[in-house]
Design an enzyme around this catalytic site. Sequence first.
Site, PDB file in Angstrom:
ATOM      1  N   LYS A 150      81.029 114.257  -8.494  1.00  0.00           N
ATOM      2  CA  LYS A 150      80.309 114.097  -9.762  1.00  0.00           C
ATOM      3  C   LYS A 150      78.882 114.659  -9.701  1.00  0.00           C
ATOM      4  CE  LYS A 150      82.564 110.223 -11.965  1.00  0.00           C
ATOM      5  NZ  LYS A 150      82.368 108.908 -12.556  1.00  0.00           N
ATOM      6  N   ASP A 179      80.850 108.423 -19.096  1.00  0.00           N
ATOM      7  CA  ASP A 179      81.045 107.062 -18.559  1.00  0.00           C
ATOM      8  C   ASP A 179      80.205 106.010 -19.298  1.00  0.00           C
ATOM      9  OD1 ASP A 179      82.857 107.784 -16.586  1.00  0.00           O
ATOM     10  OD2 ASP A 179      81.284 108.199 -15.120  1.00  0.00           O
TER      11      ASP A 179
END
Length: 287
Positions: free
Chosen positions: A71, A107
């Site tokens: 990420k 997210d």
Amino acid sequence: MQIDQDTRVFGLIGYPLAHSLSPFIHNLAFKAMGVNAVYLPFPVKPGRVSSVVNGARALGIRGFNVTIPYKESIIPYLDRVSLEAEACGSVNTVLIEEDRAVGYNTDGRGFMDSLEQEGVKVPRLAIILGAGGAARAIGYQLAVRGSITVFLNRTPERAEKLARDIARITGQESWGKSWDSSCISDFVQDAELLINTTPVGMYPDIDQKPPFVLKNLNSRSVVADIIYNPLNTRLLREAEGLGLKTISGLGMFVNQGVRSWEMFTGREAPRKLMEDRLRGLLLKNET
Ligand code: ATR
């Protein structure tokens, strides 16, 4: 499903990828909505992340999700990242349009969507257990909406650094402490929301819970976990036992996927179907 020359390819990069449920919800939504596309797991071996974006461009892959451990390390290979991904220092969705690769992070918004779906207002003060990537994404979203955020972590230095970053980027008050610090009782009394972003309590260690004494929360506090396997973590079961409202990690997982799916396809995702089918699958695995 018919695969032909028009089938678009999406996917997920990470390593290892054995247990990811993203292919399940994305492919289910393609099928339900009649979108000619597939979503594949791409377990990218360590050291190979530098080739991913160019490889995707060459193959005409128009978008992919990114999970642990890439990420952060994917960022130098992108042409641009969104403000939110920059603030979080992590990307979970990449779109490739006209050869330009842009990174996003869905997210934090995925978590905020699940609060809204549960009818929970943006808290005045939120306690976030953990200080990793998920804590940062959620903390950032809460702070830009006006919440004071308190990060409690096993390693206090990480929580302190995260709180300083959140305060600098958003201009909102933020604190970082050890989770067994003695000087957090005022925060605990005032907290309207407590969120566990650590993996403590996740399958197979389902009997564990973060060392946080729930009974010190006020009776209006909401307790959320970002773990969705199991759906009902020990932390949430204890909170329920105290009469507190709880939110499982299923909503956040589905919502971040919904947001990515909508960016990939430009269409509205069948969110309820995705959530229902995933809940069914998780409950079946629990029994
Ligand atoms: P993510 O990006 O998924 O949030 P991460 O960056 O690895 O993952 O962060 C995981 C968080 O869970 C961290 O806050 C970590 O605490 P440390 O900063 O002390 O490492 C916390 N964590 C992970 N395993 C833990 C455990 N067994 N007990 C307590 N905290 C744990």
